[in-house]
Scaffold this motif. Structure first.
Motif, PDB file in Angstrom:
ATOM      1  N   THR A  13      52.145  31.802 -70.722  1.00 46.86           N
ATOM      2  CA  THR A  13      53.134  32.176 -71.062  1.00 46.86           C
ATOM      3  C   THR A  13      52.935  33.307 -72.074  1.00 46.86           C
ATOM      4  O   THR A  13      52.163  32.979 -73.042  1.00 46.86           O
ATOM      5  CB  THR A  13      54.406  31.285 -71.415  1.00 46.86           C
ATOM      6  OG1 THR A  13      53.976  30.507 -72.421  1.00 46.86           O
ATOM      7  CG2 THR A  13      55.027  30.675 -70.174  1.00 46.86           C
ATOM      8  N   LEU A  14      53.583  34.377 -72.161  1.00 43.69           N
ATOM      9  CA  LEU A  14      53.840  35.333 -73.534  1.00 43.69           C
ATOM     10  C   LEU A  14      55.203  35.443 -73.789  1.00 43.69           C
ATOM     11  O   LEU A  14      55.926  36.131 -72.979  1.00 43.69           O
ATOM     12  CB  LEU A  14      52.917  36.513 -72.939  1.00 43.69           C
ATOM     13  CG  LEU A  14      52.933  37.798 -74.217  1.00 43.69           C
ATOM     14  CD1 LEU A  14      51.710  37.131 -75.095  1.00 43.69           C
ATOM     15  CD2 LEU A  14      52.135  38.850 -73.520  1.00 43.69           C
ATOM     16  N   LEU A  15      55.637  35.066 -74.846  1.00 43.72           N
ATOM     17  CA  LEU A  15      56.996  35.152 -75.376  1.00 43.72           C
ATOM     18  C   LEU A  15      57.714  34.497 -74.256  1.00 43.72           C
ATOM     19  O   LEU A  15      58.840  34.576 -73.935  1.00 43.72           O
ATOM     20  CB  LEU A  15      57.401  36.458 -75.541  1.00 43.72           C
ATOM     21  CG  LEU A  15      56.928  37.463 -76.368  1.00 43.72           C
ATOM     22  CD1 LEU A  15      57.507  38.817 -76.719  1.00 43.72           C
ATOM     23  CD2 LEU A  15      56.430  36.801 -77.550  1.00 43.72           C
ATOM     24  N   GLY A  16      57.292  32.985 -73.743  1.00 42.27           N
ATOM     25  CA  GLY A  16      57.738  32.232 -72.828  1.00 42.27           C
ATOM     26  C   GLY A  16      57.933  32.638 -71.476  1.00 42.27           C
ATOM     27  O   GLY A  16      58.503  32.062 -70.670  1.00 42.27           O
TER      28      GLY A  16
END
Lengths: 141, 459
Positions: free
Chosen positions: A66-69
């Motif tokens: 994930t990237l920023l969720g």
């Protein structure tokens, strides 16, 4: 749904309601665009960061992380990995993959050059400095 | 079959089911990789399997929507399709392009695929669900436009019902919102902001119009309830959908760099998003209870009721579970999200496509309904797939709650992989539920080959 509420009334409510909320959404979007320069860390957007983002995309990192969720939930959050691990660890980790430990989740070897590794780290540093309203709750992501 | 051009729907439905099988097989591979991490590594790394799993889902649903439109539109507009030949040509173009894309994912490293398919001209790849190479994305737009031309021309020359207009709005919306997939700035926040204009405004916006139209069409057919009543309901449902869903986009703007006020807008409006799904469930049951005829196709009725209930549970209840900003702060990007995604997509979209297939396929094969024997098997497949999906969702939810507790909420938060190890029991149970789902899918396909006494073709 009594007889007094007809289909054409329902249709008019649909068109009216939809148009109203589209306009409201566009207004909120416009306001967000005005607010973003103070929040999205755009002053840190160098060519190196852009190159890092391209590497992030063309190697489909989002397919596991994930990237920023946002992304897949198979591997750790990387929006704050720069804070959690620091640049040297990140580079060493990527270079050491795959671990080959039997039964463990494996990350592929991407054969990045040193310059590419630096670009990826720059992108992750830039990402970690975006104002995310204090998300994630702690450093573990 | 009332109009012979409806026959073009058949290959679309067959392709949809075939790709659905592929999606489930790759889902099982990924599910196993969650617990046996090096399974099929490095031949099929997890990210590749996931890309195939989610892209096949999108493509088979699109095949289902297009097949549904080709079946529904002639009957609603009371005229033959504008061009059945174009519909058939687009079928092959879309199928070959889709297959080549999947082969590309599996055969070469993603970076190589990007290099050889023009990603350097316009960088659009490597974003969740929008992984398709540039040429595939352009192909999708071309196919979508030609498809919409065909459908729109048909509607223009025929009767204009609310169902066909709502379907048309949904399909045009789908094509228009997809154009945002070509916008990918280096600024990550802007990238993410407009990425949701494709993803959210598809599944919690325009796709629901398609869902509503397909469901309304099948309900008219199987219940014989007055069109005026059903179309009024349809307008009410899609009003609720867009009134809540458009601003509801804000529930994705909590933690990606966007202003804090989205936490209010997103929480309030997306908390209302279950209402249209609830209305849809009430609608389906109400219409079936007020039915004026006993349609021989019981299986199609079951899918129609099922999609209402499961969409409400998956999209409505499981969406609400983690949509309020203070909750989402802890659950964002965990297995809770995965749980919601699975039941919502199955309940709302997979099931409505299976519903229209269930209704239309027997007619396309020259009968009002399949034999009782075939329908019983189809109903078995309904229950096997639906119940196993409920369990997949419950197990992922359990894993997600534990994950949140150990990794996010604790005073002594643990690292991601450390937590993953501790919840592996639930991943194993999810995988077994997935195997049951596959058995259900096999039963579903088998039901097409079961003979027996058939209802005669209806007028």
């Amino acid at each position: 749904m009594s007889g007094t509420f007809t289909k054409s009334m329902a249709r008019n409510v649909f068109y009216g309601g939809t148009v109203f909320f589209i306009l409201l959404f566009l207004a909120l979007t416009f306001d967000s665009m005005q607010a973003l320069p103070k929040r999205d860390n755009r002053q840190a957007l160098t060519e190196q960061v852009a190159h890092g983002k391209k590497l992030w995309e063309t190697n489909n990192c989002i397919g596991c992380h994930t990237l920023l969720g946002e992304g897949a939930y198979f591997a750790p959050e990387l929006g704050n990995v720069y804070v959690r691990r620091g640049p040297e660890f990140i580079k060493a980790w990527i270079k050491a993959q795959p671990t080959g430990t039997p039964g463990r989740r494996q990350m592929p070897q991407f054969h990045f050059s040193d310059e590419e590794l630096d670009a990826l780290v720059a992108f992750l540093k830039y990402s970690s400095e975006i104002d995310t309203n204090d998300w994630p709750p702690n450093v573990e992501g | 079959m009332q109009y012979k051009s409806q026959a073009v729907a058949k290959p679309y439905f067959i392709a949809a089911i075939a790709l659905f099988v592929g999606q489930i097989l790759f889902g099982l591979i990924m599910g196993l990789q969650y617990v046996v991490g090096d399974f099929l590594f490095p031949a099929i790394p997890f990210n590749v399997a996931r890309m195939v799993h989610t892209n096949l889902l999108i493509v088979w649903l699109l095949f289902g929507f297009m097949g549904g439109a080709y079946y529904l539109i002639p009957e609603e507009t009371e005229t033959e399709l504008y061009s059945p030949k174009l519909a058939l040509a687009l079928f092959w173009i879309f199928l070959v392009a889709g297959a080549l894309t999947i082969v590309g994912y599996l055969a070469v490293p993603y970076a190589t695929l990007a290099e050889f398919t023009g990603n350097d001209i316009l960088e659009t790849m490597g974003r969740e669900f929008l992984e398709q190479p540039l040429i595939t994305k352009v192909g999708i737009v071309v196919v979508a436009l030609a498809f919409l031309f065909n459908i729109s021309m048909t509607v223009l020359k025929g009767r204009k019902t609310a169902i066909s207009l709502v379907l048309l709005m949904g399909l045009w919306g789908l094509a228009v919102m997809f154009l945002f997939s070509f916008y990918n700035p280096s600024n990550l926040v802007l990238d993410k902001f407009y990425w949701w204009w494709v993803v959210h405004l598809w599944v919690e916006g325009v796709w629901e119009l398609i869902l509503g139209a397909l469901l309304a069409f099948v309900l008219i057919k199987v219940t014989g309830v007055d069109r005026e009543v059903i179309e009024k309901w349809l307008y009410v449902i899609i009003t609720l959908t867009l009134v809540t869903g458009i601003i509801g986009t804000g529930h994705h703007y909590f933690w990606i760099g966007t202003p804090g006020y989205w936490q209010w807008w997103g929480s309030i409006f997306s908390a209302l998003e279950p209402i249209p799904f609830f209305a849809m469930t009430v609608f389906a049951f109400n219409m079936v209870n007020r039915r004026r005829r006993e349609h021989p196709n019981k299986a199609a009725t079951l899918w129609a009721l099922g999609t209402g209930v499961m969409a409400f549970l998956g999209a409505g209840v499981w969406g609400f579970l983690h949509t309020l900003a203070p909750v989402n702060y802890y659950t964002h990007g965990t297995q809770i999200t995965a749980a919601h995604g699975h039941m919502a997509f199955y309940g709302a979209y997979a099931m409505v496509v299976l519903c229209i297939i269930s209704y239309a396929m027997p007619v396309l094969r020259g009968r009002a309904a399949n034999s009782d024997k075939s329908q019983v098997l189809e109903m078995w497949s309904f229950w096997l797939m639906t119940v196993s999906m409920v369990f997949i969702t419950l197990f992922l939810t359990a894993a997600g709650i534990l994950q949140v507790w150990l990794q996010r909420f604790s005073d002594t938060p643990q690292a991601f992989m450390q937590v993953q190890d501790q919840v592996s029991l639930f991943y194993w149970m999810r995988e077994w539920a997935g195997v049951v789902f596959l058995i259900g899918l096999i039963a579903y396909i088998a039901s097409f080959f079961v003979k027996g006494e058939q209802e005669p073709a209806a007028a």
